[in-house]
Design an enzyme around this catalytic site. Structure first.
Site, PDB file in Angstrom:
ATOM      1  N   HIS A 126     -45.935  13.517  26.822  1.00  0.00           N
ATOM      2  CA  HIS A 126     -44.990  13.933  25.782  1.00  0.00           C
ATOM      3  C   HIS A 126     -43.867  12.930  25.521  1.00  0.00           C
ATOM      4  O   HIS A 126     -42.699  13.299  25.374  1.00  0.00           O
ATOM      5  CB  HIS A 126     -44.390  15.296  26.128  1.00  0.00           C
ATOM      6  CG  HIS A 126     -45.384  16.435  26.089  1.00  0.00           C
ATOM      7  ND1 HIS A 126     -46.526  16.410  25.340  1.00  0.00           N
ATOM      8  CD2 HIS A 126     -45.388  17.654  26.717  1.00  0.00           C
ATOM      9  CE1 HIS A 126     -47.190  17.548  25.489  1.00  0.00           C
ATOM     10  NE2 HIS A 126     -46.530  18.314  26.328  1.00  0.00           N
ATOM     11  N   HIS A 200     -43.719  22.014  20.215  1.00  0.00           N
ATOM     12  CA  HIS A 200     -44.080  22.637  21.490  1.00  0.00           C
ATOM     13  C   HIS A 200     -43.463  24.019  21.666  1.00  0.00           C
ATOM     14  O   HIS A 200     -42.983  24.350  22.756  1.00  0.00           O
ATOM     15  CB  HIS A 200     -43.702  21.705  22.645  1.00  0.00           C
ATOM     16  CG  HIS A 200     -44.555  21.870  23.865  1.00  0.00           C
ATOM     17  ND1 HIS A 200     -44.677  23.065  24.534  1.00  0.00           N
ATOM     18  CD2 HIS A 200     -45.353  20.996  24.526  1.00  0.00           C
ATOM     19  CE1 HIS A 200     -45.481  22.904  25.567  1.00  0.00           C
ATOM     20  NE2 HIS A 200     -45.915  21.649  25.579  1.00  0.00           N
ATOM     21  N   TYR A 202     -43.414  27.826  22.557  1.00  0.00           N
ATOM     22  CA  TYR A 202     -44.188  28.767  23.369  1.00  0.00           C
ATOM     23  C   TYR A 202     -44.031  30.133  22.706  1.00  0.00           C
ATOM     24  O   TYR A 202     -42.896  30.554  22.430  1.00  0.00           O
ATOM     25  CB  TYR A 202     -43.605  28.900  24.766  1.00  0.00           C
ATOM     26  CG  TYR A 202     -43.765  27.742  25.711  1.00  0.00           C
ATOM     27  CD1 TYR A 202     -43.129  26.532  25.497  1.00  0.00           C
ATOM     28  CD2 TYR A 202     -44.517  27.897  26.876  1.00  0.00           C
ATOM     29  CE1 TYR A 202     -43.256  25.494  26.405  1.00  0.00           C
ATOM     30  CE2 TYR A 202     -44.640  26.857  27.791  1.00  0.00           C
ATOM     31  CZ  TYR A 202     -44.003  25.660  27.548  1.00  0.00           C
ATOM     32  OH  TYR A 202     -44.109  24.632  28.446  1.00  0.00           O
ATOM     33  N   ASP A 272     -55.571  24.568  29.204  1.00  0.00           N
ATOM     34  CA  ASP A 272     -54.630  23.482  28.916  1.00  0.00           C
ATOM     35  C   ASP A 272     -55.497  22.347  28.388  1.00  0.00           C
ATOM     36  O   ASP A 272     -55.585  21.274  28.988  1.00  0.00           O
ATOM     37  CB  ASP A 272     -53.860  23.086  30.176  1.00  0.00           C
ATOM     38  CG  ASP A 272     -52.643  22.226  29.862  1.00  0.00           C
ATOM     39  OD1 ASP A 272     -52.471  21.860  28.679  1.00  0.00           O
ATOM     40  OD2 ASP A 272     -51.881  21.914  30.792  1.00  0.00           O
ATOM     41  N   GLN A 311     -54.088  21.484  21.167  1.00  0.00           N
ATOM     42  CA  GLN A 311     -53.963  21.734  22.604  1.00  0.00           C
ATOM     43  C   GLN A 311     -53.563  23.190  22.775  1.00  0.00           C
ATOM     44  O   GLN A 311     -52.484  23.600  22.366  1.00  0.00           O
ATOM     45  CB  GLN A 311     -52.891  20.823  23.233  1.00  0.00           C
ATOM     46  CG  GLN A 311     -52.727  20.985  24.742  1.00  0.00           C
ATOM     47  CD  GLN A 311     -53.686  20.131  25.562  1.00  0.00           C
ATOM     48  OE1 GLN A 311     -54.435  19.321  25.019  1.00  0.00           O
ATOM     49  NE2 GLN A 311     -53.665  20.298  26.874  1.00  0.00           N
ATOM     50  N   GLU A 339     -50.537  23.368  20.284  1.00  0.00           N
ATOM     51  CA  GLU A 339     -49.971  22.093  19.846  1.00  0.00           C
ATOM     52  C   GLU A 339     -50.999  21.348  19.001  1.00  0.00           C
ATOM     53  O   GLU A 339     -51.989  20.856  19.534  1.00  0.00           O
ATOM     54  CB  GLU A 339     -49.584  21.266  21.077  1.00  0.00           C
ATOM     55  CG  GLU A 339     -48.653  21.993  22.025  1.00  0.00           C
ATOM     56  CD  GLU A 339     -48.813  21.520  23.471  1.00  0.00           C
ATOM     57  OE1 GLU A 339     -48.733  20.307  23.721  1.00  0.00           O
ATOM     58  OE2 GLU A 339     -49.029  22.360  24.352  1.00  0.00           O
TER      59      GLU A 339
HETATM   60  C1  GLA Z   1     -48.400  20.507  27.520  1.00  0.00           C
HETATM   61  C2  GLA Z   1     -49.302  20.061  28.605  1.00  0.00           C
HETATM   62  C3  GLA Z   1     -49.206  20.974  29.769  1.00  0.00           C
HETATM   63  C4  GLA Z   1     -47.786  21.082  30.232  1.00  0.00           C
HETATM   64  C5  GLA Z   1     -46.907  21.500  29.094  1.00  0.00           C
HETATM   65  C6  GLA Z   1     -45.475  21.482  29.483  1.00  0.00           C
HETATM   66  O1  GLA Z   1     -48.857  21.638  26.928  1.00  0.00           O
HETATM   67  O2  GLA Z   1     -50.641  19.948  28.177  1.00  0.00           O
HETATM   68  O3  GLA Z   1     -50.018  20.520  30.809  1.00  0.00           O
HETATM   69  O4  GLA Z   1     -47.361  19.863  30.731  1.00  0.00           O
HETATM   70  O5  GLA Z   1     -47.087  20.645  28.012  1.00  0.00           O
HETATM   71  O6  GLA Z   1     -45.238  22.117  30.678  1.00  0.00           O
END
Ligand code: GLA
Length: 375
Positions: A126, A200, A202, A272, A311, A339
């Protein structure tokens, strides 16, 4: 100081048919370098409210109605700037220059090898130690005929976090009266550099702090995904989801298969992974990527994007140590992220769609999160 741009609505005899869309700004504190940061409150004509700060472009809260018209905040995050400055797993932030991982924090471009921070085990994640999630963006609010929004601008100097070239970046957030939150990303550079911008946030569509997201029902428009090694770097294969826990063609609860004995789920641990989105038509038009439905509230979020990948992260690394808004404890899988992006480690994977931006080119990417309800 509070500035306000107001819109117009149809007045009925005793009430308003809709509220006036608006953008308001208030102070949100100061960074450790003394930069003043603001919080912007955007409202659409139907009461949907988005709060965003220009520190990292972070979405602080997003209030959308459930099937009974009850509004809840559906994103995870903190109450204060100090909490974000202390430590955040990228809650709500703009991610750049490169969303996701670059293996061993290294890539070679036009014969030159560049070294980046290894901020995720042996990999770069990131954008590095101080990615676009931790910079203060210039912000300009705007109001259109049926939308309100913010234009964020940031110039990343050449060499920042090890990346070549000065990157002029613009990210626009638009909240429409149709319940859409639209992200438009654009960038130009004066030297070739990898670019992979994303957002990003959540989500917990039951409402922030209302338990885990395992009951959320997900549909993904992806025939394939990019399997990873144990450090979450793609192997390079585009693998069919058929017959695996990664097949979300049919709406399936996140929790239905997440603990199956599958090597990819063990690496996650959980989801993930980058999904290879099925594409058709003009690449400049966003196409359907995902749908998430939360049965309790009836809330639905649909995702459309111009990006080739998505993602899907099921919040596996949340471990109960972070205390969020109103003191809520973020336990494992209490939020998920979707993402939109190019595939992880593309700078080291010549067979993946390229993430290289060159001088004279312009980077454009659009993602739409559309909120609604299902009865
Ligand atoms: C992304 C990554 C995860 C994690 C999050 C943040 O989604 O793919 O593995 O690192 O960011 O915690």
């Amino acid at each position: 100081m509070r500035s306000r741009l107001s819109g117009w609505c149809v007045l009925l005899a005793w009430t308003t048919a809709c509220e006036a869309a608006s953008v308001a700004r208030e102070p949100f504190g100061t960074t450790s370098r003394g930069e003043a940061v603001s919080v912007y409150t955007l409202k659409n004509a139907h009461g949907v409210e988005l709060r965003v700060t220009n520190y990292g472009g972070i979405i602080l809260s997003l209030k959308v109605p459930d099937r009974n018209g009850r509004f809840d905040d559906v994103v995870l995050g903190y109450d204060s700037l100090a909490d974000y400055l202390r430590s955040s797993p990228y809650f709500g932030a703009i991610i750049g220059r490169y969303g996701n991982r670059i293996a061993q924090g290294r890539f070679t471009l036009d014969g030159k090898t560049y070294t980046l921070a290894k901020n995720n085990g042996s990999n770069h994640l990131h954008g590095g130690l101080k990615g676009f999630d931790k910079v203060v963006w210039d912000a300009a609010p705007f109001k259109g005929a049926d939308s309100v929004g913010l234009v964020f601008r940031y110039t990343s100097p050449g060499g920042e976090e090890g990346y070549p070239g000065t990157l002029q970046t613009t990210v626009t957030y638009t909240l429409t009266s149709r319940g859409e939150l639209i992200f438009d990303y654009s960038a130009t550079t004066d030297r070739a550099t990898p670019v992979n911008l994303t957002q990003h946030s959540y989500f917990n569509l039951a409402g922030d702090g209302k338990g885990d997201i395992l009951g959320h029902v997900v549909t993904l428009n992806a025939d394939r995904f990019t399997p990873v090694d144990s450090t979450l770097i793609p192997t390079g294969e585009l693998k069919s989801v058929a017959g695996t826990p990664f097949d979300f063609h049919k709406p399936t609860p996140i929790g239905a298969r997440i603990d199956q004995d599958d090597v990819q789920l063990r690496y996650g641990p959980g989801y993930d992974h980058n999904f290879v989105l099925n594409k058709s038509g003009d690449a400049r038009d966003p196409t359907f990527a995902a749908r998430v439905y939360e049965p309790g509230s009836g809330r639905v979020m649909e995702i459309y994007t111009t990006e080739p990948g998505l993602q899907f992260y099921s919040g596996n690394f949340l471990d109960g140590t972070l205390h969020g808004k109103k003191g809520v404890i973020y336990r494992r899988r209490s939020g998920f992220a979707m993402e939109t992006q190019h595939y992880p480690d593309s700078p080291n994977k010549p067979t993946f769609p390229s993430t290289t931006l060159r001088p004279g080119e312009s980077y454009h990417s659009r993602t739409i999160y559309k909120f609604g309800v299902q009865s």
